[in-house]
Scaffold this motif. Structure first.
Motif, short mmCIF file in Angstrom:
data_model
loop_
_atom_site.label_atom_id
_atom_site.label_comp_id
_atom_site.label_asym_id
_atom_site.label_seq_id
_atom_site.Cartn_x
_atom_site.Cartn_y
_atom_site.Cartn_z
N VAL A 179 -1.41 12.28 7.10
CA VAL A 179 -0.15 11.68 7.30
C VAL A 179 0.58 11.57 8.64
CG1 VAL A 179 2.37 11.86 6.25
CG2 VAL A 179 0.19 12.77 4.84
N SER A 180 0.72 10.48 9.21
CA SER A 180 0.92 10.48 10.51
C SER A 180 2.42 9.56 10.72
CB SER A 180 -0.01 9.59 11.55
OG SER A 180 -0.07 8.27 11.02
N LEU A 181 2.77 9.17 12.03
CA LEU A 181 3.92 8.61 12.02
C LEU A 181 4.03 6.96 11.25
CD1 LEU A 181 7.09 8.71 13.20
CD2 LEU A 181 5.97 7.88 15.34
N THR A 182 3.03 6.35 11.47
CA THR A 182 3.05 5.13 11.14
C THR A 182 2.05 4.68 9.86
OG1 THR A 182 1.39 4.53 12.90
CG2 THR A 182 3.66 4.18 13.29
N THR A 183 1.06 5.69 9.60
CA THR A 183 0.21 5.58 8.40
C THR A 183 -0.13 6.58 7.74
OG1 THR A 183 -1.70 5.80 9.93
CG2 THR A 183 -1.17 3.61 9.43
N VAL A 184 -0.41 6.53 6.47
CA VAL A 184 -0.94 7.63 5.53
C VAL A 184 -2.23 7.25 5.12
CG1 VAL A 184 -0.59 8.89 3.48
CG2 VAL A 184 1.38 8.32 4.68
N LYS A 185 -3.38 8.00 5.55
CA LYS A 185 -4.93 7.70 5.40
C LYS A 185 -5.19 8.25 3.92
CE LYS A 185 -6.10 6.83 10.23
NZ LYS A 185 -6.93 7.20 11.22
N VAL A 186 -5.62 7.43 3.02
CA VAL A 186 -6.03 8.21 1.75
C VAL A 186 -7.60 7.62 1.69
CG1 VAL A 186 -6.07 7.86 -0.63
CG2 VAL A 186 -3.87 7.51 0.57
N GLN A 187 -8.64 8.56 1.39
CA GLN A 187 -9.97 8.30 1.35
C GLN A 187 -10.52 8.23 -0.09
OE1 GLN A 187 -12.89 11.75 2.17
NE2 GLN A 187 -13.84 10.18 3.51
N ASN A 188 -10.53 7.05 -0.47
CA ASN A 188 -10.89 6.71 -1.71
C ASN A 188 -12.15 7.35 -2.69
OD1 ASN A 188 -8.57 4.79 -2.02
ND2 ASN A 188 -9.74 3.46 -0.89
N PHE A 189 -12.38 7.28 -3.68
CA PHE A 189 -13.62 7.99 -4.36
C PHE A 189 -14.79 7.03 -3.84
CE2 PHE A 189 -10.27 9.58 -7.14
CZ PHE A 189 -10.33 10.84 -6.82
N ASP A 190 -14.71 6.10 -3.61
CA ASP A 190 -16.02 5.15 -3.00
C ASP A 190 -16.25 5.54 -1.40
OD1 ASP A 190 -13.98 3.80 -2.04
OD2 ASP A 190 -14.43 1.94 -2.89
N LYS A 191 -15.45 6.43 -0.88
CA LYS A 191 -15.34 6.84 0.58
C LYS A 191 -14.81 5.63 1.67
CE LYS A 191 -17.26 10.53 -0.42
NZ LYS A 191 -16.73 11.66 -0.56
N THR A 192 -14.15 4.57 1.07
CA THR A 192 -13.56 3.75 1.85
C THR A 192 -12.11 4.44 2.06
OG1 THR A 192 -12.43 2.59 -0.03
CG2 THR A 192 -14.65 1.60 0.89
N ILE A 193 -11.56 3.96 3.31
CA ILE A 193 -10.10 4.56 3.65
C ILE A 193 -9.16 3.40 3.37
CG2 ILE A 193 -8.85 5.59 5.89
CD1 ILE A 193 -11.28 7.09 4.95
N THR A 194 -8.09 3.71 2.94
CA THR A 194 -7.12 2.96 2.65
C THR A 194 -5.76 3.55 3.50
OG1 THR A 194 -7.68 2.42 0.26
CG2 THR A 194 -5.39 2.14 0.92
N THR A 195 -5.25 2.83 4.43
CA THR A 195 -3.94 2.80 4.85
C THR A 195 -2.58 2.52 4.34
OG1 THR A 195 -4.21 1.12 6.55
CG2 THR A 195 -5.34 3.08 7.11
N ILE A 196 -1.73 3.20 4.10
CA ILE A 196 -0.38 2.77 3.69
C ILE A 196 0.72 3.12 4.41
CG2 ILE A 196 1.10 3.28 1.42
CD1 ILE A 196 -1.39 4.32 0.13
N PRO A 197 1.73 2.42 4.73
CA PRO A 197 2.96 2.69 5.51
C PRO A 197 3.65 3.90 4.95
CG PRO A 197 2.66 0.49 5.07
CD PRO A 197 1.75 0.96 4.28
#
Length: 404
Positions: free
Chosen positions: A228-246
Motif C-alpha cells: 500500500v503506497s502513496l499512489t497505488t495498492v498492489k494486489v497479487q491475484n491467485f493466478d499470480k498476476t498483479i493488479t494495481t488500484i488507486p
C-alpha cells in the motif's frame, strides 16, 4: 555572508594574517587544506565513529536503534560532513577581491548540503517504515503512503530552498509566489494528494492492511494485498498476476475484505443439494425400523405420524457435520431447507471449516458432499439432475424411453 566574511577577517588578523595579503598560491593551499580536512573528518567518522555506534546499538536490548543507526543512516549523515566543512572554512581562503567566487562556492555548498539532507530524511523515513513493519500494532497499517508523502513534502521544501539560494531570494517570498499557482500544483499532485487522504482514511478506519485478501470486481482484483503506497495498492491475484488500484478508489468504491474470515479461524461452507420432490414421502414401517436400528431417529410413539425421509436426512446431515473433526464447532452449523424450485428442493449445508486455508477447505467441502451424496439413496431420496442423452434409450419400436 558579509558578516561571515568580516568575522573571518578578524580571525585571520588574530593569527597573524591579513585577508588582503592572500595571494593565489596561498588561496590554493588553503583550499586544498580545506578539502583535505573535510576528507579526513569524513574518514574519521566512517572508520571510528560508525563502528563505535554499531557496537553501542548492538549491546542495547531495543531494536529501534538498530534501524535508526544502521549503515544507510550513518552513510547518509557522513555525506553531510563535506558541505558543512566547506561552508564553514571556505571564507578563510578568499579575500575581498574573490568574494564573487566565494559567493558561488558557498551557494554550491548549501545546495549540496540540502541534497544530502534530503537523502538523510529519506533514509530516516525508510528506517521508520522498517521499525513500524516490525511493530505488532503498526505492522499491518498502510503507513508506506504516509512516509512517501512526508518525503515528497521534504523534497518540495528542499526544491524551494535551492531555488531561493540560486536567485538570492527569501524562501517565504517564493512560497507566496507559489500560492498563485496552487491550482496548478494541486492538478499536478492530484493523485498524490488523493492517495495521502485515502491512505489516512484506510489506516484510521482499519479498512485495509498488507496481507489482507480483498475482492474488487471492478478492477479485476481477487487476491492478497502486497503493498500500500502513496499512489497505488498492489494486489497479487491467485493466478499470480498483479493488479494495481488507486488508493482513493478503495475509499470511494466498494470492495470486499476477507480479513474477518481469517481472524475467526474458519471458512464458510454454504452449498446446497437439490432433492427430487417426487422422492419425498412418509417413511414406511420398514424404513422406520431401519433408521431406528442405525440410530438416525428414535422410535416414534403410537399414534404419531411417521417421520418424513427428507427430515431424517437433514437430521443425519446435521449430526454428521457436528461430529466431523475438521469442522469448526465454535461457529454456526446448520442444515436447512430452502424455497423449492423447478430444480427440486434445495437442502443447504451451512458450516465453517477449522482453517481458512484454501486447499484444506476445498478438501473438507468435497469430503462432506461426497459422503452426503452417497448416503442420500439410504433415505429413499434422489438428487435432482436434468436428464442427459444417456438417460434415454430406444425400445423395440425405436421410441425413446428413460433408462430408469
Amino acid at each position: 555572508m558579509n558578516t561571515m566574511n568580516q568575522e573571518t577577517a578578524q580571525l585571520l588578523q588574530q593569527i597573524g594574517f591579513e585577508k588582503s595579503d592572500l595571494n593565489w598560491a596561498t588561496q590554493v593551499v588553503l583550499i586544498l587544506g580545506i578539502l583535505l580536512m573535510s576528507y579526513l573528518i569524513t574518514l574519521i567518522f566512517h572508520h571510528l565513529i560508525m563502528p563505535a555506534v554499531r557496537k553501542i546499538t548492538a549491546r542495547t536490548k531495543a531494536t529501534w536503534d538498530d534501524y535508526l543507526f544502521n549503515d544507510r543512516m550513518m552513510k547518509a549523515f557522513c555525506r553531510m560532513i563535506p558541505p558543512i566543512t566547506w561552508y564553514i572554512l571556505l571564507p578563510f581562503a578568499f579575500d575581498e577581491k574573490s568574494l564573487y567566487l566565494l559567493h558561488i562556492l558557498l551557494k554550491a555548498s548549501l545546495i549540496y548540503l540540502i541534497i544530502t539532507a534530503l537523502m538523510l530524511i529519506k533514509c530516516f523515513l525508510d528506517s521508520l517504515y522498517e521499525i513500524s513493519s516490525e511493530h505488532e500494532t503498526l505492522k499491518n497499517r498502510p503507513l508506506k503512503g504516509i512516509y512517501q508523502m512526508i518525503n515528497l513534502i521534504a523534497i518540495g521544501v528542499g526544491f524551494i530552498l535551492i531555488i531561493s539560494i540560486l536567485i538570492d531570494r527569501n524562501a517565504t517570498a517564493i512560497l507566496t509566489g507559489l500560492g498563485a499557482s496552487a491550482a496548478i500544483l494541486m492538478l499536478i499532485f492530484k493523485d498524490s494528494i488523493l492517495g495521502l487522504v485515502a491512505g489516512v482514511q484506510l489506516s484510521a478506519n482499519d479498512m485495509l492492511r498488507p496481507g489482507d485478501w480483498i475482492t474488487m470486481t471492478k478492477y479485476g482484483a481477487d487476491g492478497y494485498v502486497i503493498e500500500v503506497s502513496l499512489t497505488t495498492v498492489k494486489v497479487q491475484n491467485f493466478d499470480k498476476t498483479i493488479t494495481t488500484i488507486p488508493p482513493y478508489a478503495l475509499v470511494s468504491d466498494s470492495f470486499q475484505n476477507w480479513r474477518g474470515m481469517r481472524e475467526c479461524g474458519g471458512r464458510r461452507i454454504k452449498r446446497s443439494l437439490f432433492i427430487d420432490m417426487t422422492t419425498v414421502h412418509f417413511c414406511t414401517p420398514e424404513e422406520v425400523n431401519q433408521f431406528v436400528q442405525k440410530g438416525w431417529i428414535t422410535a416414534p410413539t403410537e399414534g404419531n405420524e411417521p417421520p418424513v425421509n427428507l427430515h431424517v436426512f437433514r437430521e443425519y446431515a446435521l449430526k454428521y457435520i457436528s461430529n466431523h473433526p475438521e469442522v469448526n464447532h465454535n461457529l454456526m452449523q446448520m442444515v436447512r431447507q430452502l424455497q423449492p424450485t423447478t430444480e427440486g428442493i434445495p437442502v443447504e449445508i451451512y458450516c465453517f471449516s477449522n482453517t481458512p486455508d484454501w486447499i484444506p477447505y476445498e478438501t473438507l467441502q468435497g469430503e462432506i458432499f461426497d459422503h452426503l451424496i452417497a448416503m442420500i439413496p439410504e433415505f429413499g431420496l434422489h438428487i435432482f439432475q436434468r436428464p442427459a442423452g444417456t438417460d434415454f434409450q430406444p425400445n423395440e419400436k425405436n421410441e425413446f424411453i428413460t433408462s430408469k
